[in-house]
Design a protein around this motif. Structure first.
Motif, PDB file in Angstrom:
ATOM      1  N   GLU A 201      32.303  18.057  80.424  1.00  0.00           N
ATOM      2  CA  GLU A 201      31.065  18.308  80.383  1.00  0.00           C
ATOM      3  C   GLU A 201      30.963  19.478  79.668  1.00  0.00           C
ATOM      4  O   GLU A 201      29.990  20.449  77.998  1.00  0.00           O
ATOM      5  CB  GLU A 201      30.467  18.236  81.021  1.00  0.00           C
ATOM      6  CG  GLU A 201      29.889  17.054  81.981  1.00  0.00           C
ATOM      7  CD  GLU A 201      29.688  17.011  82.986  1.00  0.00           C
ATOM      8  OE1 GLU A 201      28.622  16.193  83.165  1.00  0.00           O
ATOM      9  OE2 GLU A 201      29.867  17.948  83.589  1.00  0.00           O
ATOM     10  N   LYS A 202      32.203  20.889  79.904  1.00  0.00           N
ATOM     11  CA  LYS A 202      32.642  22.059  79.931  1.00  0.00           C
ATOM     12  C   LYS A 202      32.972  22.355  78.718  1.00  0.00           C
ATOM     13  O   LYS A 202      32.090  23.602  77.651  1.00  0.00           O
ATOM     14  CB  LYS A 202      33.721  22.980  81.174  1.00  0.00           C
ATOM     15  CG  LYS A 202      33.559  24.515  80.836  1.00  0.00           C
ATOM     16  CD  LYS A 202      34.811  24.589  81.620  1.00  0.00           C
ATOM     17  CE  LYS A 202      34.569  26.329  81.686  1.00  0.00           C
ATOM     18  NZ  LYS A 202      35.560  27.152  82.463  1.00  0.00           N
ATOM     19  N   ALA A 203      33.670  21.129  78.244  1.00  0.00           N
ATOM     20  CA  ALA A 203      34.209  21.650  76.364  1.00  0.00           C
ATOM     21  C   ALA A 203      32.795  21.436  75.399  1.00  0.00           C
ATOM     22  O   ALA A 203      32.662  22.079  74.213  1.00  0.00           O
ATOM     23  CB  ALA A 203      34.696  20.422  76.164  1.00  0.00           C
ATOM     24  N   GLU A 204      31.703  20.418  76.115  1.00  0.00           N
ATOM     25  CA  GLU A 204      30.517  20.196  75.723  1.00  0.00           C
ATOM     26  C   GLU A 204      29.765  21.502  75.190  1.00  0.00           C
ATOM     27  O   GLU A 204      28.791  21.017  74.392  1.00  0.00           O
ATOM     28  CB  GLU A 204      30.019  18.259  75.846  1.00  0.00           C
ATOM     29  CG  GLU A 204      30.246  17.536  75.636  1.00  0.00           C
ATOM     30  CD  GLU A 204      29.644  16.012  75.605  1.00  0.00           C
ATOM     31  OE1 GLU A 204      28.638  15.956  75.653  1.00  0.00           O
ATOM     32  OE2 GLU A 204      29.498  15.817  76.764  1.00  0.00           O
ATOM     33  N   LEU A 205      29.631  21.446  76.066  1.00  0.00           N
ATOM     34  CA  LEU A 205      28.505  22.620  76.725  1.00  0.00           C
ATOM     35  C   LEU A 205      29.186  24.404  75.119  1.00  0.00           C
ATOM     36  O   LEU A 205      28.472  24.659  74.634  1.00  0.00           O
ATOM     37  CB  LEU A 205      28.954  23.498  77.682  1.00  0.00           C
ATOM     38  CG  LEU A 205      28.386  23.179  79.136  1.00  0.00           C
ATOM     39  CD1 LEU A 205      28.485  23.804  79.936  1.00  0.00           C
ATOM     40  CD2 LEU A 205      26.811  23.028  78.572  1.00  0.00           C
ATOM     41  N   GLY A 206      30.885  24.262  74.899  1.00  0.00           N
ATOM     42  CA  GLY A 206      31.113  25.082  73.825  1.00  0.00           C
ATOM     43  C   GLY A 206      30.522  26.510  74.328  1.00  0.00           C
ATOM     44  O   GLY A 206      30.602  26.785  75.807  1.00  0.00           O
ATOM     45  N   ASP A 207      30.514  27.113  73.374  1.00  0.00           N
ATOM     46  CA  ASP A 207      29.684  28.674  74.337  1.00  0.00           C
ATOM     47  C   ASP A 207      28.401  29.260  74.949  1.00  0.00           C
ATOM     48  O   ASP A 207      28.758  29.845  75.258  1.00  0.00           O
ATOM     49  CB  ASP A 207      28.885  29.352  72.322  1.00  0.00           C
ATOM     50  CG  ASP A 207      29.903  29.682  72.100  1.00  0.00           C
ATOM     51  OD1 ASP A 207      31.117  28.772  71.009  1.00  0.00           O
ATOM     52  OD2 ASP A 207      29.600  29.348  70.216  1.00  0.00           O
ATOM     53  N   LEU A 208      27.272  27.797  74.661  1.00  0.00           N
ATOM     54  CA  LEU A 208      26.715  27.701  76.219  1.00  0.00           C
ATOM     55  C   LEU A 208      27.722  28.251  77.421  1.00  0.00           C
ATOM     56  O   LEU A 208      27.131  28.393  78.371  1.00  0.00           O
ATOM     57  CB  LEU A 208      26.130  26.542  75.606  1.00  0.00           C
ATOM     58  CG  LEU A 208      24.650  26.629  77.262  1.00  0.00           C
ATOM     59  CD1 LEU A 208      23.963  27.757  76.939  1.00  0.00           C
ATOM     60  CD2 LEU A 208      23.994  25.648  77.316  1.00  0.00           C
ATOM     61  N   ALA A 209      28.301  27.228  78.008  1.00  0.00           N
ATOM     62  CA  ALA A 209      29.681  27.687  78.923  1.00  0.00           C
ATOM     63  C   ALA A 209      28.988  29.055  79.667  1.00  0.00           C
ATOM     64  O   ALA A 209      29.069  29.096  80.269  1.00  0.00           O
ATOM     65  CB  ALA A 209      30.618  26.517  78.657  1.00  0.00           C
ATOM     66  N   ALA A 210      30.477  30.280  78.427  1.00  0.00           N
ATOM     67  CA  ALA A 210      29.198  31.450  79.128  1.00  0.00           C
ATOM     68  C   ALA A 210      28.654  32.070  79.287  1.00  0.00           C
ATOM     69  O   ALA A 210      28.596  32.900  80.058  1.00  0.00           O
ATOM     70  CB  ALA A 210      30.149  31.994  77.313  1.00  0.00           C
ATOM     71  N   LYS A 211      27.215  31.385  79.284  1.00  0.00           N
ATOM     72  CA  LYS A 211      26.174  32.002  79.442  1.00  0.00           C
ATOM     73  C   LYS A 211      26.144  31.578  81.009  1.00  0.00           C
ATOM     74  O   LYS A 211      24.907  31.287  81.894  1.00  0.00           O
ATOM     75  CB  LYS A 211      25.083  31.616  79.030  1.00  0.00           C
ATOM     76  CG  LYS A 211      25.034  32.373  77.700  1.00  0.00           C
ATOM     77  CD  LYS A 211      24.167  31.482  76.368  1.00  0.00           C
ATOM     78  CE  LYS A 211      23.658  32.706  75.456  1.00  0.00           C
ATOM     79  NZ  LYS A 211      22.677  32.126  74.464  1.00  0.00           N
ATOM     80  N   LEU A 212      26.388  30.150  81.039  1.00  0.00           N
ATOM     81  CA  LEU A 212      25.707  29.493  82.679  1.00  0.00           C
ATOM     82  C   LEU A 212      27.064  30.262  84.034  1.00  0.00           C
ATOM     83  O   LEU A 212      27.978  30.348  83.870  1.00  0.00           O
ATOM     84  CB  LEU A 212      26.453  28.180  82.623  1.00  0.00           C
ATOM     85  CG  LEU A 212      25.570  27.852  81.537  1.00  0.00           C
ATOM     86  CD1 LEU A 212      25.561  26.297  81.428  1.00  0.00           C
ATOM     87  CD2 LEU A 212      24.067  27.747  81.769  1.00  0.00           C
ATOM     88  N   PRO A 213      26.133  29.200  85.114  1.00  0.00           N
ATOM     89  CA  PRO A 213      25.046  29.288  85.602  1.00  0.00           C
ATOM     90  C   PRO A 213      23.835  30.348  85.882  1.00  0.00           C
ATOM     91  O   PRO A 213      24.183  31.800  85.440  1.00  0.00           O
ATOM     92  CB  PRO A 213      24.963  28.929  87.038  1.00  0.00           C
ATOM     93  CG  PRO A 213      26.056  30.130  87.460  1.00  0.00           C
ATOM     94  CD  PRO A 213      27.471  30.016  86.555  1.00  0.00           C
ATOM     95  N   LEU A 214      22.770  29.915  84.514  1.00  0.00           N
ATOM     96  CA  LEU A 214      21.293  30.987  84.819  1.00  0.00           C
ATOM     97  C   LEU A 214      21.003  30.995  86.084  1.00  0.00           C
ATOM     98  O   LEU A 214      21.065  30.105  86.246  1.00  0.00           O
ATOM     99  CB  LEU A 214      20.324  30.156  83.726  1.00  0.00           C
ATOM    100  CG  LEU A 214      21.292  29.975  82.133  1.00  0.00           C
ATOM    101  CD1 LEU A 214      20.147  28.988  81.755  1.00  0.00           C
ATOM    102  CD2 LEU A 214      21.346  31.656  82.016  1.00  0.00           C
ATOM    103  N   VAL A 215      21.095  32.262  86.921  1.00  0.00           N
ATOM    104  CA  VAL A 215      20.404  32.491  88.336  1.00  0.00           C
ATOM    105  C   VAL A 215      19.471  32.734  87.728  1.00  0.00           C
ATOM    106  O   VAL A 215      18.849  33.502  87.364  1.00  0.00           O
ATOM    107  CB  VAL A 215      21.378  33.001  88.968  1.00  0.00           C
ATOM    108  CG1 VAL A 215      20.613  33.522  89.956  1.00  0.00           C
ATOM    109  CG2 VAL A 215      22.843  32.703  89.186  1.00  0.00           C
ATOM    110  N   LEU A 216      18.443  32.140  88.113  1.00  0.00           N
ATOM    111  CA  LEU A 216      16.785  32.703  88.181  1.00  0.00           C
ATOM    112  C   LEU A 216      15.842  33.242  89.353  1.00  0.00           C
ATOM    113  O   LEU A 216      16.490  32.940  90.371  1.00  0.00           O
ATOM    114  CB  LEU A 216      16.267  31.462  87.679  1.00  0.00           C
ATOM    115  CG  LEU A 216      16.566  30.669  86.954  1.00  0.00           C
ATOM    116  CD1 LEU A 216      16.102  29.245  86.363  1.00  0.00           C
ATOM    117  CD2 LEU A 216      16.836  31.561  85.328  1.00  0.00           C
ATOM    118  N   GLY A 217      15.567  34.592  88.934  1.00  0.00           N
ATOM    119  CA  GLY A 217      14.656  34.698  90.002  1.00  0.00           C
ATOM    120  C   GLY A 217      13.385  35.094  89.894  1.00  0.00           C
ATOM    121  O   GLY A 217      12.921  35.185  87.936  1.00  0.00           O
TER     122      GLY A 217
END
Length: 217
Positions: A201-217
């Motif tokens: 899954e991490k490989a599929e995420l590609g560049d998006l993986a570097a932005k995760l996780p999104l901690v929402l507040g």
């Protein structure tokens, strides 16, 4: 507005169907039991009620996407989080939590149905339309529904429509789409750090993986 009602009704129904012993189980929110999460939902319902009766005259400063702040790390020693844990334990009996959520939650649901989505309201020192406020809460309800059932495999899932719309909102917050192979549920769990991605899954995420996780507040 309909999606808010659908998501909120499903979440409240899931709570109403919990067995007493389920309230002492862990939730998907780190450090919170199910009873703590349900207490938090009562606070959320109060927030909806307060916001919908707090009119604003100025132009909107946020919408359903920008309503959310992305935190660098989860807030540590948040006094409100600590208060919720203490408050939840004070209820003592699970039926009291169910009763309070049904009482305040039903009122929040009715207020949402009666609200004009174009009306501007104020919350957190920001202005947004009532429609955007309620849409932001679709993401909140859906994530917390997943938190509620994290360790309850027989409990009902959030509505498919809420999962799909929440994924769309999270992708807009992230500024990128999750892989099409990800289910809406997995996109939300992985995207918000509720589940770590497997290597594939991490490989599929590609560049998006570097932005995760999104901690929402």
């Amino acid at each position: 507005m309909d999606l808010f009602s659908l998501s909120w009704t499903a979440l409240r129904t899931a709570v109403a169907e919990l067995a007493d012993e389920d309230f002492a189980r862990p939730s998907g929110c780190t450090g919170w039991l199910v009873r703590d999460l349900v207490c938090h939902l009562i606070i959320d319902a109060q927030d909806v009620l307060i916001t919908l009766v707090t009119p604003a005259e100025t132009e909107p400063t946020r919408d359903a996407v920008t309503y959310w702040d992305i935190l660098e790390v989860p807030a540590a020693d948040d006094p409100l989080d600590a208060l919720i844990v203490r408050l939840a334990s004070a209820y003592e009996e699970p039926w009291l939590l169910k009763f309070h959520l049904d009482d305040v939650g039903s009122a929040a649901g009715r207020a949402a149905e009666l609200a004009d989505p174009a009306v501007r309201v104020g919350t957190r020192d920001e202005v947004l339309t009532a429609g955007d406020h309620l849409l932001a809460y679709v993401l909140e309800w859906t994530l917390h529904h997943l938190d509620l059932i994290a360790h309850l495999p027989d409990a009902a899932e959030p509505p498919a429509e809420g999962l799909a719309r929440s994924r769309e909102l999270l992708e807009k917050i992230a500024g990128a789409e999750f892989p099409s192979s990800f289910t809406d549920r997995d996109a939300l769990l992985i995207g918000t750090g509720r589940r770590a991605p497997a290597e594939a899954e991490k490989a599929e995420l590609g560049d998006l993986a570097a932005k995760l996780p999104l901690v929402l507040g």
